[in-house]
Design an enzyme around this catalytic site. Structure first.
Site, PDB file in Angstrom:
ATOM      1  N   ASN A   1       0.862  -1.195   0.000  1.00 57.49           N
ATOM      2  CA  ASN A   1       0.000   0.000   0.000  1.00 57.49           C
ATOM      3  C   ASN A   1       0.893   1.238   0.000  1.00 57.49           C
ATOM      4  O   ASN A   1       1.446   1.603   1.032  1.00 57.49           O
ATOM      5  CB  ASN A   1      -0.897  -0.044   1.255  1.00 57.49           C
ATOM      6  CG  ASN A   1      -1.733   1.220   1.412  1.00 57.49           C
ATOM      7  OD1 ASN A   1      -1.843   2.025   0.481  1.00 57.49           O
ATOM      8  ND2 ASN A   1      -2.330   1.390   2.581  1.00 57.49           N
ATOM      9  N   TRP A   2       1.001   1.861  -1.153  1.00 54.98           N
ATOM     10  CA  TRP A   2       1.910   3.009  -1.296  1.00 54.98           C
ATOM     11  C   TRP A   2       1.354   4.288  -0.684  1.00 54.98           C
ATOM     12  O   TRP A   2       2.052   5.274  -0.567  1.00 54.98           O
ATOM     13  CB  TRP A   2       2.199   3.248  -2.769  1.00 54.98           C
ATOM     14  CG  TRP A   2       3.180   2.291  -3.355  1.00 54.98           C
ATOM     15  CD1 TRP A   2       3.458   1.022  -2.932  1.00 54.98           C
ATOM     16  CD2 TRP A   2       4.024   2.527  -4.484  1.00 54.98           C
ATOM     17  NE1 TRP A   2       4.425   0.455  -3.722  1.00 54.98           N
ATOM     18  CE2 TRP A   2       4.789   1.353  -4.688  1.00 54.98           C
ATOM     19  CE3 TRP A   2       4.203   3.603  -5.349  1.00 54.98           C
ATOM     20  CZ2 TRP A   2       5.723   1.247  -5.710  1.00 54.98           C
ATOM     21  CZ3 TRP A   2       5.127   3.497  -6.377  1.00 54.98           C
ATOM     22  CH2 TRP A   2       5.878   2.320  -6.553  1.00 54.98           C
ATOM     23  N   LYS A   3       0.070   4.270  -0.367  1.00 57.11           N
ATOM     24  CA  LYS A   3      -0.585   5.483   0.157  1.00 57.11           C
ATOM     25  C   LYS A   3      -0.318   6.661  -0.805  1.00 57.11           C
ATOM     26  O   LYS A   3      -0.290   6.447  -2.010  1.00 57.11           O
ATOM     27  CB  LYS A   3      -0.119   5.752   1.582  1.00 57.11           C
ATOM     28  CG  LYS A   3      -0.288   4.523   2.477  1.00 57.11           C
ATOM     29  CD  LYS A   3      -0.062   4.780   3.929  1.00 57.11           C
ATOM     30  CE  LYS A   3      -0.261   3.482   4.704  1.00 57.11           C
ATOM     31  NZ  LYS A   3      -0.138   3.620   6.132  1.00 57.11           N
TER      32      LYS A   3
ATOM     33  N   HIS B   1      -9.660   1.409   5.490  1.00 57.67           N
ATOM     34  CA  HIS B   1      -8.350   1.695   6.080  1.00 57.67           C
ATOM     35  C   HIS B   1      -8.502   2.775   7.142  1.00 57.67           C
ATOM     36  O   HIS B   1      -9.281   3.722   6.971  1.00 57.67           O
ATOM     37  CB  HIS B   1      -7.365   2.138   4.997  1.00 57.67           C
ATOM     38  CG  HIS B   1      -5.952   2.183   5.502  1.00 57.67           C
ATOM     39  ND1 HIS B   1      -5.486   3.203   6.292  1.00 57.67           N
ATOM     40  CD2 HIS B   1      -4.923   1.307   5.367  1.00 57.67           C
ATOM     41  CE1 HIS B   1      -4.225   2.959   6.612  1.00 57.67           C
ATOM     42  NE2 HIS B   1      -3.863   1.810   6.067  1.00 57.67           N
TER      43      HIS B   1
ATOM     44  N   GLU C   1      -5.365  -4.373  11.200  1.00 57.71           N
ATOM     45  CA  GLU C   1      -4.354  -3.325  11.321  1.00 57.71           C
ATOM     46  C   GLU C   1      -4.582  -2.523  12.604  1.00 57.71           C
ATOM     47  O   GLU C   1      -5.369  -1.554  12.597  1.00 57.71           O
ATOM     48  CB  GLU C   1      -4.424  -2.370  10.129  1.00 57.71           C
ATOM     49  CG  GLU C   1      -4.151  -3.023   8.797  1.00 57.71           C
ATOM     50  CD  GLU C   1      -3.558  -2.047   7.796  1.00 57.71           C
ATOM     51  OE1 GLU C   1      -2.507  -2.348   7.254  1.00 57.71           O
ATOM     52  OE2 GLU C   1      -4.147  -0.974   7.581  1.00 57.71           O
TER      53      GLU C   1
ATOM     54  N   SER D   1       3.506  -1.647  10.294  1.00 59.86           N
ATOM     55  CA  SER D   1       4.965  -1.656  10.431  1.00 59.86           C
ATOM     56  C   SER D   1       5.603  -3.017  10.149  1.00 59.86           C
ATOM     57  O   SER D   1       6.569  -3.412  10.807  1.00 59.86           O
ATOM     58  CB  SER D   1       5.372  -1.147  11.830  1.00 59.86           C
ATOM     59  OG  SER D   1       4.912   0.184  12.004  1.00 59.86           O
TER      60      SER D   1
ATOM     61  N   GLY E   1       2.783  -1.037   4.281  1.00 59.83           N
ATOM     62  CA  GLY E   1       2.811   0.372   3.888  1.00 59.83           C
ATOM     63  C   GLY E   1       4.223   0.796   3.543  1.00 59.83           C
ATOM     64  O   GLY E   1       4.747   0.477   2.474  1.00 59.83           O
ATOM     65  N   GLY E   2       4.864   1.499   4.472  1.00 58.83           N
ATOM     66  CA  GLY E   2       6.193   2.090   4.241  1.00 58.83           C
ATOM     67  C   GLY E   2       7.194   1.149   3.594  1.00 58.83           C
ATOM     68  O   GLY E   2       7.890   1.537   2.634  1.00 58.83           O
TER      69      GLY E   2
HETATM   70  P1  PGA Z   1       2.819   0.639   7.537  1.00 64.01           P
HETATM   71  O1  PGA Z   1       1.355   0.821   6.936  1.00 64.01           O
HETATM   72  O2  PGA Z   1       3.349  -0.687   7.054  1.00 64.01           O
HETATM   73  O3  PGA Z   1       3.606   1.794   7.018  1.00 64.01           O
HETATM   74  O4  PGA Z   1       2.708   0.645   9.014  1.00 64.01           O
HETATM   75  C1  PGA Z   1       0.453  -0.256   6.877  1.00 64.01           C
HETATM   76  C2  PGA Z   1      -0.881   0.235   6.376  1.00 64.01           C
HETATM   77  O5  PGA Z   1      -1.312   1.321   6.779  1.00 64.01           O
HETATM   78  O6  PGA Z   1      -1.532  -0.441   5.565  1.00 64.01           O
END
Ligand code: PGA
Length: 258
Positions: free
Chosen positions: A9-11, A96, A168, A213, A234-235
């Site tokens: 998920n690149w946001k 989300h 999450e 994370s 995400g990140g």
């Molecule tokens: P993160 O994000 O891996 O950066 O914590 C996960 C998400 O929000 O889907």
């Protein structure tokens, strides 16, 4: 046996150049990986570019980060499940935390989206999870149950057939502090049992990802838990090498279990 699913998920990150470079790198690396389904969710505007830069034998699926509650009409700025299907999207993230919080999306909105996605034959990735305050008050299971009820009570347990749930915990998203794998396993088991009360066979096959994370260092311990079926990343999904390592870990754990 469930096949794990890892979604990046690149946001609100990336540009034309990074999408193309990322896809080229990932396609090369993924050729030999069997045992893990993979999808990427760049910003919607880059989905088409991502698709057109994949090799013909690529098994990377497209995922959208959001969708509207309508299919067509006078809804300026929105994108429908039908349109996403039209360009080859397979998965759509809904519920989300960042959309619930910044865009005030309710459980009712999310249930509407879930139903529309299923109607189009696409796969919803339903995000649920508790805040730190909920956790401190031992309300994690109650919060998850309410978020699941929004779907169970409006569409029914069968809706979870060929669907994905992403657990999450809000306190673990983008903090660098992933939840403890045993804690995650306990909640995933709760989620599966909660659905099982309605429909046992659906509960057995539903994919329950963990998100919050996840990185190349903590992935193995998470994926070794029996009810953790991959991750919503995400990140760490912004870097093709790290994202690949997470996918590779999921595939290795799964192939060992076989
Ligand atoms: P993160 O994000 O891996 O950066 O914590 C996960 C998400 O929000 O889907």
């Amino acid at each position: 046996m469930r096949t794990p699913l890892v979604i990046g998920n690149w946001k609100l990150n990336g540009n034309k150049h990074t999408v193309i470079t990322f896809i080229n790198r990932l396609c090369n690396k993924l050729i030999s990986v069997i045992g893990c389904d993979v999808a990427i969710a760049p910003p919607i505007i880059y989905l088409y570019i991502a698709k057109h830069n994949m090799t013909t034998n690529s098994n990377i699926m497209l995922c959208a980060q959001n969708v509207d509650t309508n299919i067509y009409g006078a809804f300026t700025g929105e994108i429908s499940a039908k349109m996403l299907k039209d360009i080859g999207v397979k998965y759509i993230i809904i519920g989300h935390y960042e959309r619930r919080y910044y865009h005030k999306e309710s459980n009712e909105d999310i249930a509407k989206k879930f139903a529309l996605i299923k109607n189009e034959g696409l796969i919803p990735v339903l995000c649920i999870g508790e805040s730190q305050t909920d956790k401190n008050a031992s309300k994690t299971e109650a919060v998850c149950a309410t978020q699941l009820d929004a779907i169970l009570n409006s569409i029914g347990a069968k809706a979870f057939e060929n669907s994905v749930i992403a657990y999450e915990p809000i306190w673990a998203i983008s903090t660098g502090e992933s939840a403890n794998p045993l804690y995650v396993q306990k909640i995933h088991n709760f989620i599966r049992n909660y659905i099982s009360v309605h429909d046992e066979s659906v509960a057995k096959q539903v994919i329950i990802q963990y998100g919050g994370s996840v990185n190349a260092n903590n992935a193995a311990e998470l994926f070794n838990q029996p009810d953790i079926d991959g991750a919503l990343v995400g990140g760490a999904s912004l870097n093709a090498e790290i994202f690949y390592q997470i996918i590779h870990t999921a595939a290795c754990v799964r192939n060992k279990k076989k």
